[in-house]
Design a protein around this motif. Structure first.
Motif, PDB file in Angstrom:
ATOM      1  N   LEU A  98       0.822  -1.212   0.000  1.00  0.00           N
ATOM      2  CA  LEU A  98       0.000   0.000   0.000  1.00  0.00           C
ATOM      3  C   LEU A  98       0.855   1.260   0.000  1.00  0.00           C
ATOM      4  O   LEU A  98       0.635   2.159  -0.813  1.00  0.00           O
ATOM      5  CB  LEU A  98      -0.928  -0.013   1.216  1.00  0.00           C
ATOM      6  N   ASP A  99       1.845   1.333   0.877  1.00  0.00           N
ATOM      7  CA  ASP A  99       2.676   2.539   0.946  1.00  0.00           C
ATOM      8  C   ASP A  99       3.465   2.759  -0.340  1.00  0.00           C
ATOM      9  O   ASP A  99       3.615   3.887  -0.809  1.00  0.00           O
ATOM     10  CB  ASP A  99       3.601   2.507   2.164  1.00  0.00           C
ATOM     11  N   LYS A 100       3.912   1.695  -0.945  1.00  0.00           N
ATOM     12  CA  LYS A 100       4.668   1.805  -2.197  1.00  0.00           C
ATOM     13  C   LYS A 100       3.775   2.308  -3.327  1.00  0.00           C
ATOM     14  O   LYS A 100       4.173   3.172  -4.115  1.00  0.00           O
ATOM     15  CB  LYS A 100       5.271   0.444  -2.552  1.00  0.00           C
ATOM     16  N   GLN A 149       4.208   5.703  -5.513  1.00  0.00           N
ATOM     17  CA  GLN A 149       4.344   5.637  -6.973  1.00  0.00           C
ATOM     18  C   GLN A 149       3.274   6.455  -7.674  1.00  0.00           C
ATOM     19  O   GLN A 149       3.527   7.042  -8.723  1.00  0.00           O
ATOM     20  CB  GLN A 149       4.275   4.185  -7.456  1.00  0.00           C
ATOM     21  N   ALA A 150       2.078   6.509  -7.097  1.00  0.00           N
ATOM     22  CA  ALA A 150       0.977   7.265  -7.700  1.00  0.00           C
ATOM     23  C   ALA A 150       1.071   8.753  -7.353  1.00  0.00           C
ATOM     24  O   ALA A 150       0.188   9.521  -7.723  1.00  0.00           O
ATOM     25  CB  ALA A 150      -0.363   6.701  -7.244  1.00  0.00           C
ATOM     26  N   ARG A 151       2.123   9.141  -6.646  1.00  0.00           N
ATOM     27  CA  ARG A 151       2.434  10.533  -6.323  1.00  0.00           C
ATOM     28  C   ARG A 151       1.404  11.213  -5.422  1.00  0.00           C
ATOM     29  O   ARG A 151       1.149  12.401  -5.533  1.00  0.00           O
ATOM     30  CB  ARG A 151       2.650  11.359  -7.587  1.00  0.00           C
ATOM     31  N   PHE A 152       0.797  10.447  -4.516  1.00  0.00           N
ATOM     32  CA  PHE A 152      -0.092  11.060  -3.538  1.00  0.00           C
ATOM     33  C   PHE A 152       0.710  11.641  -2.383  1.00  0.00           C
ATOM     34  O   PHE A 152       0.269  12.576  -1.730  1.00  0.00           O
ATOM     35  CB  PHE A 152      -1.112  10.048  -3.007  1.00  0.00           C
ATOM     36  N   PHE A 153       1.887  11.059  -2.123  1.00  0.00           N
ATOM     37  CA  PHE A 153       2.747  11.527  -1.047  1.00  0.00           C
ATOM     38  C   PHE A 153       4.168  11.678  -1.561  1.00  0.00           C
ATOM     39  O   PHE A 153       4.614  10.914  -2.418  1.00  0.00           O
ATOM     40  CB  PHE A 153       2.703  10.555   0.141  1.00  0.00           C
ATOM     41  N   LYS A 154       4.866  12.662  -1.025  1.00  0.00           N
ATOM     42  CA  LYS A 154       6.200  13.008  -1.505  1.00  0.00           C
ATOM     43  C   LYS A 154       7.216  11.909  -1.213  1.00  0.00           C
ATOM     44  O   LYS A 154       8.107  11.662  -2.018  1.00  0.00           O
ATOM     45  CB  LYS A 154       6.641  14.319  -0.860  1.00  0.00           C
ATOM     46  N   THR A 155       7.083  11.273  -0.062  1.00  0.00           N
ATOM     47  CA  THR A 155       8.007  10.192   0.281  1.00  0.00           C
ATOM     48  C   THR A 155       7.223   8.945   0.668  1.00  0.00           C
ATOM     49  O   THR A 155       6.066   9.015   1.093  1.00  0.00           O
ATOM     50  CB  THR A 155       8.924  10.572   1.459  1.00  0.00           C
ATOM     51  N   ARG A 156       7.895   7.818   0.550  1.00  0.00           N
ATOM     52  CA  ARG A 156       7.263   6.560   0.925  1.00  0.00           C
ATOM     53  C   ARG A 156       7.098   6.498   2.444  1.00  0.00           C
ATOM     54  O   ARG A 156       6.147   5.885   2.939  1.00  0.00           O
ATOM     55  CB  ARG A 156       8.121   5.411   0.415  1.00  0.00           C
ATOM     56  N   ILE A 177       6.232   8.929   4.424  1.00  0.00           N
ATOM     57  CA  ILE A 177       4.996   9.637   4.781  1.00  0.00           C
ATOM     58  C   ILE A 177       3.793   8.728   4.523  1.00  0.00           C
ATOM     59  O   ILE A 177       2.879   8.634   5.345  1.00  0.00           O
ATOM     60  CB  ILE A 177       4.870  10.951   3.999  1.00  0.00           C
ATOM     61  N   ALA A 178       3.799   8.035   3.400  1.00  0.00           N
ATOM     62  CA  ALA A 178       2.709   7.101   3.080  1.00  0.00           C
ATOM     63  C   ALA A 178       2.665   5.971   4.104  1.00  0.00           C
ATOM     64  O   ALA A 178       1.584   5.564   4.544  1.00  0.00           O
ATOM     65  CB  ALA A 178       2.889   6.548   1.674  1.00  0.00           C
ATOM     66  N   ALA A 179       3.822   5.466   4.510  1.00  0.00           N
ATOM     67  CA  ALA A 179       3.878   4.380   5.496  1.00  0.00           C
ATOM     68  C   ALA A 179       3.370   4.856   6.857  1.00  0.00           C
ATOM     69  O   ALA A 179       2.674   4.114   7.554  1.00  0.00           O
ATOM     70  CB  ALA A 179       5.301   3.859   5.608  1.00  0.00           C
ATOM     71  N   ARG A 180       3.701   6.087   7.230  1.00  0.00           N
ATOM     72  CA  ARG A 180       3.251   6.636   8.514  1.00  0.00           C
ATOM     73  C   ARG A 180       1.730   6.754   8.535  1.00  0.00           C
ATOM     74  O   ARG A 180       1.078   6.436   9.524  1.00  0.00           O
ATOM     75  CB  ARG A 180       3.895   7.993   8.755  1.00  0.00           C
ATOM     76  N   LEU A 181       1.142   7.208   7.431  1.00  0.00           N
ATOM     77  CA  LEU A 181      -0.309   7.350   7.351  1.00  0.00           C
ATOM     78  C   LEU A 181      -0.986   5.983   7.418  1.00  0.00           C
ATOM     79  O   LEU A 181      -1.976   5.798   8.118  1.00  0.00           O
ATOM     80  CB  LEU A 181      -0.680   8.063   6.053  1.00  0.00           C
ATOM     81  N   GLU A 238      -3.957  -0.947   9.112  1.00  0.00           N
ATOM     82  CA  GLU A 238      -2.996  -0.453  10.085  1.00  0.00           C
ATOM     83  C   GLU A 238      -1.568  -0.860   9.772  1.00  0.00           C
ATOM     84  O   GLU A 238      -0.676  -0.637  10.577  1.00  0.00           O
ATOM     85  CB  GLU A 238      -3.386  -0.920  11.480  1.00  0.00           C
ATOM     86  N   LYS A 239      -1.342  -1.453   8.601  1.00  0.00           N
ATOM     87  CA  LYS A 239       0.012  -1.851   8.231  1.00  0.00           C
ATOM     88  C   LYS A 239       0.346  -1.323   6.843  1.00  0.00           C
ATOM     89  O   LYS A 239      -0.421  -1.509   5.902  1.00  0.00           O
ATOM     90  CB  LYS A 239       0.144  -3.365   8.236  1.00  0.00           C
TER      91      LYS A 239
END
Length: 126
Positions: free
Chosen positions: A10-12, A16-23, A25-29, A43-44
């Motif tokens: 999910l975070d990757k 890749q789809a450019r919703f978040f600047k870094t992976r 940040i996506a992983a934290r969300l 939650e993972k």
């Protein structure tokens, strides 16, 4: 390797789809339980997603709803990233978003003006 996998993290995918600047940040969300996949709270960050899944997540001041159309092989340019998803977010008019009170720039506010701003009076600084 014969091609892209059927599923990806999910975070990757969000990165890749450019919703978040870094992976990260996506992983934290995702790790904070702020993302839903097909209505289920995730939650993972390692949760596997596939084409056809619907993601719901907060971004800036709005909630985004997207359907995954394809999995990316890399974080490419924006047009390539837009081809990975279908945006199903309902557009809210900009004037419906509440704004913070602003001082109109007539010099430094007085103590009285500051109190009016803090009280959030509709008639502040007339």
């Amino acid at each position: 390797m014969t091609g892209p996998a059927e599923k990806t993290r999910l975070d990757k995918w969000l990165w890749q789809a450019r919703f978040f600047k870094t992976r990260a940040i996506a992983a934290r969300l995702a790790g904070g339980g702020r993302i839903r996949v097909n209505g289920a709270r995730i939650e993972k960050p390692a949760h596997q997603v596939a084409p056809g899944d619907v993601l719901t997540f907060p971004q800036a001041r709005r909630v985004r709803v997207v359907r995954i159309l394809a999995l990316g092989e890399r974080r490419g340019p924006a047009p390539e990233a837009r081809a990975l998803y279908e945006d199903m977010t309902e557009d809210a008019p900009e004037n419906d978003v509440p704004r913070a009170p602003r001082y109109e720039g007539k010099g430094r506010p007085t103590k009285r003006d500051r109190r009016k701003l803090d009280r959030n009076d509709p008639g502040a600084l007339d």
